[in-house]
Motif scaffolding. Structure first.
Motif, PDB file in Angstrom:
ATOM      1  N   ILE A  19      61.076  50.505  42.140  1.00  0.00           N
ATOM      2  CA  ILE A  19      59.978  50.725  41.132  1.00  0.00           C
ATOM      3  C   ILE A  19      60.946  51.343  40.275  1.00  0.00           C
ATOM      4  O   ILE A  19      61.933  52.003  40.300  1.00  0.00           O
ATOM      5  CB  ILE A  19      58.676  51.536  41.206  1.00  0.00           C
ATOM      6  N   LEU A  20      60.413  51.164  38.725  1.00  0.00           N
ATOM      7  CA  LEU A  20      61.073  52.052  37.622  1.00  0.00           C
ATOM      8  C   LEU A  20      60.963  53.256  37.460  1.00  0.00           C
ATOM      9  O   LEU A  20      59.877  53.952  38.117  1.00  0.00           O
ATOM     10  CB  LEU A  20      60.566  51.271  36.282  1.00  0.00           C
ATOM     11  N   SER A  21      61.784  53.999  37.060  1.00  0.00           N
ATOM     12  CA  SER A  21      61.651  55.508  37.033  1.00  0.00           C
ATOM     13  C   SER A  21      62.475  56.035  35.508  1.00  0.00           C
ATOM     14  O   SER A  21      63.223  55.397  35.177  1.00  0.00           O
ATOM     15  CB  SER A  21      62.108  56.311  38.016  1.00  0.00           C
ATOM     16  N   TYR A  81      66.075  53.811  39.194  1.00  0.00           N
ATOM     17  CA  TYR A  81      65.190  53.186  40.109  1.00  0.00           C
ATOM     18  C   TYR A  81      64.790  53.987  41.403  1.00  0.00           C
ATOM     19  O   TYR A  81      65.618  54.981  41.665  1.00  0.00           O
ATOM     20  CB  TYR A  81      66.018  51.916  40.843  1.00  0.00           C
ATOM     21  N   ARG A  82      63.612  54.064  41.948  1.00  0.00           N
ATOM     22  CA  ARG A  82      63.038  54.665  42.989  1.00  0.00           C
ATOM     23  C   ARG A  82      62.594  53.716  44.026  1.00  0.00           C
ATOM     24  O   ARG A  82      62.134  52.681  43.720  1.00  0.00           O
ATOM     25  CB  ARG A  82      62.147  55.761  42.685  1.00  0.00           C
ATOM     26  N   VAL A  91      54.236  42.316  45.148  1.00  0.00           N
ATOM     27  CA  VAL A  91      55.609  42.876  45.024  1.00  0.00           C
ATOM     28  C   VAL A  91      55.803  42.994  43.486  1.00  0.00           C
ATOM     29  O   VAL A  91      56.541  44.078  42.820  1.00  0.00           O
ATOM     30  CB  VAL A  91      56.696  41.910  45.626  1.00  0.00           C
ATOM     31  N   PHE A  92      55.669  42.015  42.800  1.00  0.00           N
ATOM     32  CA  PHE A  92      55.659  41.996  41.162  1.00  0.00           C
ATOM     33  C   PHE A  92      54.989  42.998  40.599  1.00  0.00           C
ATOM     34  O   PHE A  92      55.597  43.775  39.708  1.00  0.00           O
ATOM     35  CB  PHE A  92      55.528  40.545  40.806  1.00  0.00           C
ATOM     36  N   THR A  93      53.651  43.289  40.942  1.00  0.00           N
ATOM     37  CA  THR A  93      52.804  44.090  40.307  1.00  0.00           C
ATOM     38  C   THR A  93      53.439  45.608  40.693  1.00  0.00           C
ATOM     39  O   THR A  93      53.409  46.346  39.590  1.00  0.00           O
ATOM     40  CB  THR A  93      51.466  44.001  40.786  1.00  0.00           C
ATOM     41  N   LEU A  94      53.760  45.763  41.894  1.00  0.00           N
ATOM     42  CA  LEU A  94      54.329  47.114  42.109  1.00  0.00           C
ATOM     43  C   LEU A  94      55.636  47.414  41.484  1.00  0.00           C
ATOM     44  O   LEU A  94      55.934  48.641  40.895  1.00  0.00           O
ATOM     45  CB  LEU A  94      54.441  47.411  43.801  1.00  0.00           C
ATOM     46  N   SER A  95      56.553  46.355  41.433  1.00  0.00           N
ATOM     47  CA  SER A  95      57.894  46.522  41.061  1.00  0.00           C
ATOM     48  C   SER A  95      57.674  46.858  39.442  1.00  0.00           C
ATOM     49  O   SER A  95      58.867  47.417  38.717  1.00  0.00           O
ATOM     50  CB  SER A  95      58.674  45.721  41.355  1.00  0.00           C
ATOM     51  N   ALA A  96      56.659  46.415  38.771  1.00  0.00           N
ATOM     52  CA  ALA A  96      56.747  46.732  37.320  1.00  0.00           C
ATOM     53  C   ALA A  96      56.128  48.016  36.806  1.00  0.00           C
ATOM     54  O   ALA A  96      56.002  48.425  35.895  1.00  0.00           O
ATOM     55  CB  ALA A  96      55.773  45.702  36.779  1.00  0.00           C
ATOM     56  N   LYS A  97      55.742  48.812  37.894  1.00  0.00           N
ATOM     57  CA  LYS A  97      55.007  50.236  37.505  1.00  0.00           C
ATOM     58  C   LYS A  97      56.357  51.122  37.472  1.00  0.00           C
ATOM     59  O   LYS A  97      57.366  51.117  37.798  1.00  0.00           O
ATOM     60  CB  LYS A  97      54.238  50.728  38.850  1.00  0.00           C
TER      61      LYS A  97
END
Length: 151
Positions: free
Chosen positions: A67-69, A73-74, A103-109
């Motif tokens: 995920i973005l930070s 990345y984290r 996965v797409f929803t989570l990785s965009a957070k």
């Protein structure tokens, strides 16, 4: 000289690789992990199978995504218990296209947004809407976070 954030990312990747067990294929554990095959041993009848609906409830995960930070990345490790009206609806939310959307929803957070309780509740609402898309309108009753870990 490398910027300090690249050094940190390199160290995190090295720690991840060193912490991951490397076993020959015949000795690898069949109780989940990165392989995605979460079959349980027949001898362990007391434990419920992950990914098998029971009374309309199903466990999804654990699932690890980048995920973005604000600091790069984290990793987010997440396990969910999803309660649906019936087993058929629960099975539909585990289809490959539903998992891909998850996965797409989570990785965009953004990690900083998910650290707060309000952020987790907003994610929960978004996941309810996502799973309703696959299970059918109103078929998903509730979602519980069983595991929610950042690294």
């Amino acid at each position: 000289m490398l910027p300090s954030h690249w050094v940190k990312i390199g160290l995190m990747l090295l720690a991840f690789v060193l912490a991951t067990p490397h076993l020959p294929a015949g000795l690898a554990s069949s109780e989940g992990g990165h392989g995605g095959d979460a079959k349980k041993s027949e001898k362990k009848g007391d434990k419920k199978d992950a990914g098998k609906p029971e009374n309309g409830a199903i466990v999804i995960g654990p699932l690890t995504v980048n995920i973005l930070s604000n600091k790069g990345y984290r990793f987010l490790r997440l396990a969910l218990r999803v309660e649906c009206e019936d087993n058929a609806a629960a099975e539909r939310i585990t289809l490959p296209d539903a998992r891909q959307d998850l996965v797409f929803t989570l990785s965009a957070k953004l990690a900083e947004d998910l650290l707060t309780n309000a952020g987790k509740m907003a994610l929960r609402k978004e996941l309810l809407d996502l799973f309703d898309k696959y299970a059918g309108p109103g078929k998903v009753k509730n979602i519980y976070f069983q595991e929610f870990v950042f690294q």
